[in-house]
Design a protein around this motif. Sequence first.
Motif, PDB file in Angstrom:
ATOM      1  N   ARG A  95     -29.190  -8.358  40.091  1.00 34.78           N
ATOM      2  CA  ARG A  95     -30.383  -8.036  40.892  1.00 34.78           C
ATOM      3  C   ARG A  95     -31.412  -9.148  40.759  1.00 34.78           C
ATOM      4  O   ARG A  95     -31.628  -9.682  39.680  1.00 34.78           O
ATOM      5  CB  ARG A  95     -30.997  -6.717  40.421  1.00 34.78           C
ATOM      6  N   ILE A  96     -32.043  -9.463  41.878  1.00 37.72           N
ATOM      7  CA  ILE A  96     -33.104 -10.458  41.907  1.00 37.72           C
ATOM      8  C   ILE A  96     -34.357  -9.815  42.481  1.00 37.72           C
ATOM      9  O   ILE A  96     -34.316  -9.213  43.552  1.00 37.72           O
ATOM     10  CB  ILE A  96     -32.732 -11.673  42.789  1.00 37.72           C
ATOM     11  N   ILE A  97     -35.465  -9.948  41.741  1.00 38.64           N
ATOM     12  CA  ILE A  97     -36.773  -9.532  42.229  1.00 38.64           C
ATOM     13  C   ILE A  97     -37.602 -10.798  42.396  1.00 38.64           C
ATOM     14  O   ILE A  97     -37.799 -11.550  41.440  1.00 38.64           O
ATOM     15  CB  ILE A  97     -37.470  -8.556  41.263  1.00 38.64           C
ATOM     16  N   MET A  98     -38.052 -11.058  43.603  1.00 39.37           N
ATOM     17  CA  MET A  98     -38.870 -12.225  43.904  1.00 39.37           C
ATOM     18  C   MET A  98     -40.336 -11.800  43.844  1.00 39.37           C
ATOM     19  O   MET A  98     -40.694 -10.743  44.369  1.00 39.37           O
ATOM     20  CB  MET A  98     -38.535 -12.739  45.298  1.00 39.37           C
ATOM     21  N   ILE A  99     -41.174 -12.616  43.184  1.00 34.43           N
ATOM     22  CA  ILE A  99     -42.602 -12.314  43.120  1.00 34.43           C
ATOM     23  C   ILE A  99     -43.396 -13.501  43.671  1.00 34.43           C
ATOM     24  O   ILE A  99     -42.961 -14.648  43.575  1.00 34.43           O
ATOM     25  CB  ILE A  99     -43.076 -11.963  41.693  1.00 34.43           C
ATOM     26  N   SER A 100     -44.543 -13.192  44.255  1.00 31.83           N
ATOM     27  CA  SER A 100     -45.393 -14.241  44.804  1.00 31.83           C
ATOM     28  C   SER A 100     -46.765 -13.679  45.149  1.00 31.83           C
ATOM     29  O   SER A 100     -46.905 -12.485  45.398  1.00 31.83           O
ATOM     30  CB  SER A 100     -44.765 -14.837  46.064  1.00 31.83           C
ATOM     31  N   ASP A 120     -48.105 -14.845  47.805  1.00 31.75           N
ATOM     32  CA  ASP A 120     -48.022 -15.014  49.253  1.00 31.75           C
ATOM     33  C   ASP A 120     -47.456 -13.737  49.888  1.00 31.75           C
ATOM     34  O   ASP A 120     -46.378 -13.294  49.520  1.00 31.75           O
ATOM     35  CB  ASP A 120     -47.119 -16.201  49.579  1.00 31.75           C
ATOM     36  N   VAL A 121     -48.167 -13.172  50.831  1.00 27.73           N
ATOM     37  CA  VAL A 121     -47.715 -11.927  51.469  1.00 27.73           C
ATOM     38  C   VAL A 121     -46.469 -12.140  52.335  1.00 27.73           C
ATOM     39  O   VAL A 121     -45.838 -11.173  52.740  1.00 27.73           O
ATOM     40  CB  VAL A 121     -48.836 -11.268  52.308  1.00 27.73           C
ATOM     41  N   LYS A 122     -46.114 -13.383  52.596  1.00 30.06           N
ATOM     42  CA  LYS A 122     -44.913 -13.675  53.376  1.00 30.06           C
ATOM     43  C   LYS A 122     -43.653 -13.640  52.517  1.00 30.06           C
ATOM     44  O   LYS A 122     -42.570 -13.942  52.991  1.00 30.06           O
ATOM     45  CB  LYS A 122     -45.033 -15.045  54.031  1.00 30.06           C
ATOM     46  N   VAL A 123     -43.801 -13.253  51.258  1.00 31.44           N
ATOM     47  CA  VAL A 123     -42.680 -13.263  50.324  1.00 31.44           C
ATOM     48  C   VAL A 123     -41.529 -12.365  50.779  1.00 31.44           C
ATOM     49  O   VAL A 123     -40.376 -12.640  50.490  1.00 31.44           O
ATOM     50  CB  VAL A 123     -43.132 -12.905  48.883  1.00 31.44           C
ATOM     51  N   ALA A 124     -41.804 -11.310  51.502  1.00 32.12           N
ATOM     52  CA  ALA A 124     -40.743 -10.394  51.936  1.00 32.12           C
ATOM     53  C   ALA A 124     -39.699 -11.123  52.774  1.00 32.12           C
ATOM     54  O   ALA A 124     -38.494 -10.989  52.538  1.00 32.12           O
ATOM     55  CB  ALA A 124     -41.330  -9.227  52.726  1.00 32.12           C
ATOM     56  N   LYS A 125     -40.143 -11.898  53.724  1.00 31.70           N
ATOM     57  CA  LYS A 125     -39.218 -12.634  54.593  1.00 31.70           C
ATOM     58  C   LYS A 125     -38.446 -13.676  53.798  1.00 31.70           C
ATOM     59  O   LYS A 125     -37.236 -13.801  53.921  1.00 31.70           O
ATOM     60  CB  LYS A 125     -39.984 -13.298  55.734  1.00 31.70           C
ATOM     61  N   GLU A 131     -35.283  -7.331  45.948  1.00 28.00           N
ATOM     62  CA  GLU A 131     -36.615  -6.732  46.061  1.00 28.00           C
ATOM     63  C   GLU A 131     -37.654  -7.837  45.992  1.00 28.00           C
ATOM     64  O   GLU A 131     -37.352  -8.959  45.609  1.00 28.00           O
ATOM     65  CB  GLU A 131     -36.873  -5.747  44.914  1.00 28.00           C
ATOM     66  N   TYR A 132     -38.887  -7.469  46.303  1.00 22.07           N
ATOM     67  CA  TYR A 132     -39.987  -8.419  46.182  1.00 22.07           C
ATOM     68  C   TYR A 132     -41.249  -7.691  45.760  1.00 22.07           C
ATOM     69  O   TYR A 132     -41.394  -6.496  45.989  1.00 22.07           O
ATOM     70  CB  TYR A 132     -40.219  -9.172  47.489  1.00 22.07           C
ATOM     71  N   LEU A 133     -42.131  -8.430  45.125  1.00 20.47           N
ATOM     72  CA  LEU A 133     -43.442  -7.913  44.733  1.00 20.47           C
ATOM     73  C   LEU A 133     -44.493  -8.947  45.092  1.00 20.47           C
ATOM     74  O   LEU A 133     -44.280 -10.146  44.899  1.00 20.47           O
ATOM     75  CB  LEU A 133     -43.510  -7.678  43.222  1.00 20.47           C
ATOM     76  N   VAL A 134     -45.608  -8.475  45.607  1.00 23.34           N
ATOM     77  CA  VAL A 134     -46.734  -9.355  45.906  1.00 23.34           C
ATOM     78  C   VAL A 134     -47.738  -9.216  44.767  1.00 23.34           C
ATOM     79  O   VAL A 134     -48.107  -8.109  44.377  1.00 23.34           O
ATOM     80  CB  VAL A 134     -47.381  -8.986  47.262  1.00 23.34           C
ATOM     81  N   ASP A 144     -46.131  -0.731  36.234  1.00 21.72           N
ATOM     82  CA  ASP A 144     -45.461   0.468  36.740  1.00 21.72           C
ATOM     83  C   ASP A 144     -44.715   0.169  38.034  1.00 21.72           C
ATOM     84  O   ASP A 144     -43.609   0.663  38.244  1.00 21.72           O
ATOM     85  CB  ASP A 144     -46.461   1.603  36.960  1.00 21.72           C
ATOM     86  N   ARG A 145     -45.302  -0.640  38.892  1.00 17.60           N
ATOM     87  CA  ARG A 145     -44.638  -1.022  40.156  1.00 17.60           C
ATOM     88  C   ARG A 145     -43.398  -1.844  39.866  1.00 17.60           C
ATOM     89  O   ARG A 145     -42.340  -1.626  40.449  1.00 17.60           O
ATOM     90  CB  ARG A 145     -45.615  -1.802  41.051  1.00 17.60           C
ATOM     91  N   LEU A 146     -43.495  -2.785  38.926  1.00 17.92           N
ATOM     92  CA  LEU A 146     -42.329  -3.577  38.538  1.00 17.92           C
ATOM     93  C   LEU A 146     -41.238  -2.676  37.965  1.00 17.92           C
ATOM     94  O   LEU A 146     -40.075  -2.772  38.359  1.00 17.92           O
ATOM     95  CB  LEU A 146     -42.720  -4.646  37.521  1.00 17.92           C
ATOM     96  N   LEU A 147     -41.605  -1.806  37.068  1.00 19.66           N
ATOM     97  CA  LEU A 147     -40.614  -0.910  36.454  1.00 19.66           C
ATOM     98  C   LEU A 147     -39.961   0.017  37.459  1.00 19.66           C
ATOM     99  O   LEU A 147     -38.800   0.387  37.305  1.00 19.66           O
ATOM    100  CB  LEU A 147     -41.270  -0.104  35.326  1.00 19.66           C
ATOM    101  N   SER A 148     -40.673   0.345  38.525  1.00 18.83           N
ATOM    102  CA  SER A 148     -40.091   1.220  39.534  1.00 18.83           C
ATOM    103  C   SER A 148     -38.938   0.537  40.283  1.00 18.83           C
ATOM    104  O   SER A 148     -38.096   1.202  40.878  1.00 18.83           O
ATOM    105  CB  SER A 148     -41.160   1.683  40.553  1.00 18.83           C
ATOM    106  N   LEU A 149     -38.898  -0.779  40.256  1.00 24.14           N
ATOM    107  CA  LEU A 149     -37.823  -1.515  40.919  1.00 24.14           C
ATOM    108  C   LEU A 149     -36.605  -1.725  40.030  1.00 24.14           C
ATOM    109  O   LEU A 149     -35.551  -2.129  40.505  1.00 24.14           O
ATOM    110  CB  LEU A 149     -38.340  -2.876  41.386  1.00 24.14           C
ATOM    111  N   LEU A 150     -36.777  -1.481  38.748  1.00 28.88           N
ATOM    112  CA  LEU A 150     -35.669  -1.672  37.819  1.00 28.88           C
ATOM    113  C   LEU A 150     -34.824  -0.455  37.831  1.00 28.88           C
ATOM    114  O   LEU A 150     -33.792  -0.229  37.781  1.00 28.88           O
ATOM    115  CB  LEU A 150     -36.171  -1.962  36.402  1.00 28.88           C
TER     116      LEU A 150
END
Length: 76
Positions: free
Chosen positions: A40-45, A47-52, A61-64, A70-76
């Motif tokens: 699994r790869i979670i991309m963080i940035s 930049d709000v364009k990180v999703a694309k 997944e991605y996080l801005v 808690d938000r990070l842990l919810s993706l694990l």
Amino acid sequence: MEKMGKLVPDILIIDLMLPDVNGDVVARYVRQDESLKNKRIIMISADVKVAKIAKESGADEYLVKPFTIDRLLSLL
């Protein structure tokens, strides 16, 4: 990428803006590596364009930034 060596992590959290290489390049590299391509790869940035960018590079997944732990842990 050679700095990764023989590491085989369970999950990768990659910032889009790394000092030596963009995080999307790292994610693409990981997706091509046989021992890592199913991790699994979670991309963080910030930049709000990180999703694309995350989707195009193979991230799951991605996080801005800023985000909560808690938000990070919810993706694990």
